[in-house]
Design a protein around this motif. Structure first.
Motif, PDB file in Angstrom:
ATOM      1  N   LEU A  64      17.437   3.939  13.482  1.00 38.37           N
ATOM      2  CA  LEU A  64      18.555   5.693  12.554  1.00 38.37           C
ATOM      3  C   LEU A  64      18.848   5.952  13.761  1.00 38.37           C
ATOM      4  N   SER A  65      18.678   6.375  14.785  1.00 32.33           N
ATOM      5  CA  SER A  65      19.534   7.193  15.500  1.00 32.33           C
ATOM      6  C   SER A  65      20.622   6.782  16.356  1.00 32.33           C
ATOM      7  N   ARG A  66      21.239   5.523  16.868  1.00 30.27           N
ATOM      8  CA  ARG A  66      22.400   4.622  16.958  1.00 30.27           C
ATOM      9  C   ARG A  66      23.072   4.477  16.024  1.00 30.27           C
ATOM     10  N   GLY A  67      22.880   4.840  14.244  1.00 31.04           N
ATOM     11  CA  GLY A  67      24.624   4.706  13.893  1.00 31.04           C
ATOM     12  C   GLY A  67      24.228   4.336  12.901  1.00 31.04           C
ATOM     13  N   PRO A  71      28.175  -2.214  11.104  1.00 29.52           N
ATOM     14  CA  PRO A  71      29.117  -2.147  10.726  1.00 29.52           C
ATOM     15  C   PRO A  71      30.134  -2.163  10.129  1.00 29.52           C
ATOM     16  N   ARG A  72      31.060  -1.310   8.936  1.00 29.70           N
ATOM     17  CA  ARG A  72      31.777  -1.124   8.165  1.00 29.70           C
ATOM     18  C   ARG A  72      32.529  -2.603   8.677  1.00 29.70           C
ATOM     19  N   SER A  73      33.157  -3.339   9.557  1.00 29.88           N
ATOM     20  CA  SER A  73      34.429  -3.840   8.988  1.00 29.88           C
ATOM     21  C   SER A  73      33.223  -5.448   9.194  1.00 29.88           C
ATOM     22  N   ALA A  74      32.185  -5.633   9.216  1.00 28.99           N
ATOM     23  CA  ALA A  74      31.048  -6.555   8.749  1.00 28.99           C
ATOM     24  C   ALA A  74      31.115  -7.137   7.377  1.00 28.99           C
ATOM     25  N   ILE A  75      31.653  -6.167   6.177  1.00 26.74           N
ATOM     26  CA  ILE A  75      30.799  -5.681   5.008  1.00 26.74           C
ATOM     27  C   ILE A  75      31.256  -7.106   4.605  1.00 26.74           C
TER      28      ILE A  75
END
Length: 184
Positions: A64-67, A71-75
């Motif tokens: 949770l703390s790491r973002g 990633p959006r690029s993997a969607i």
């Protein structure tokens, strides 16, 4: 644990995984007597997703703390892999209606041949042992289908579509996952 013991444990794990994989075709065939292929796959994937929820919750707390976890690029790639999985699983399930569980599982086993071919698309080096295994798998499937089933059936091309599913599962993780590790 020494290398010999690790090897024996690895082989035992592969045998258990193969048995589970083989028994799944029998369960799929039996399930098809009560529901259609899309209902079966829907329930199957729903149960699989539910089984992963505890893992997701544990992983989410840690990350949770790491973002964001994905990633959006993997969607887009995830969506494409999911679409291929849906199509191939549906073809496999429809094919099981017209053939036995054993024949469907055997045809699906041709992913052993497709994975090295897809690996070449990612410019991965494929060794001689892999090609030997792929050729032996192809010959075995060919012999079992040609010599035990003298007349063609509608199930072969449909069940053959499931090979794409298995190959995609093995290669969708990206470069480096299509080639098996060799034991030295």
């Amino acid at each position: 644990m020494n290398e010999s013991a690790r090897y024996r444990v690895s082989v035992a794990q592969l045998l258990v995984a193969s048995a589970i994989w083989g028994f799944a075709f029998v369960a799929q065939r039996a399930g098809m007597e009560y529901v259609g292929p899309f209902t079966f796959n829907g329930v199957r994937f729903l149960l699989g997703s539910a089984a992963l929820v505890p893992l997701l919750l544990v992983t989410r707390r840690r990350r949770l703390s790491r973002g964001p976890m994905i990633p959006r690029s993997a969607i887009r790639g995830i969506g494409a892999a999911g679409l291929v999985l849906f199509i191939a699983a549906s073809l496999q399930q429809i094919g099981i209606v017209y053939t036995t569980a054993g024949k469907a599982g055997f045809i699906t086993g041709l992913y052993v041949v497709i994975v090295p071919l897809l690996g070449l698309l990612w410019r991965q080096r494929v060794g001689g042992r892999v090609w030997t295994g792929a050729i032996l798998a192809t010959l075995t499937v060919f012999a079992s289908l040609c010599f035990r089933m003298p007349r063609p059936t509608v199930s072969r091309p449909i069940a053959s579509g499931s090979r794409l599913k298995r190959a995609t599962e093995r290669t969708s993780r990206g470069p480096g996952t299509a080639r098996p590790t060799s034991r030295r």
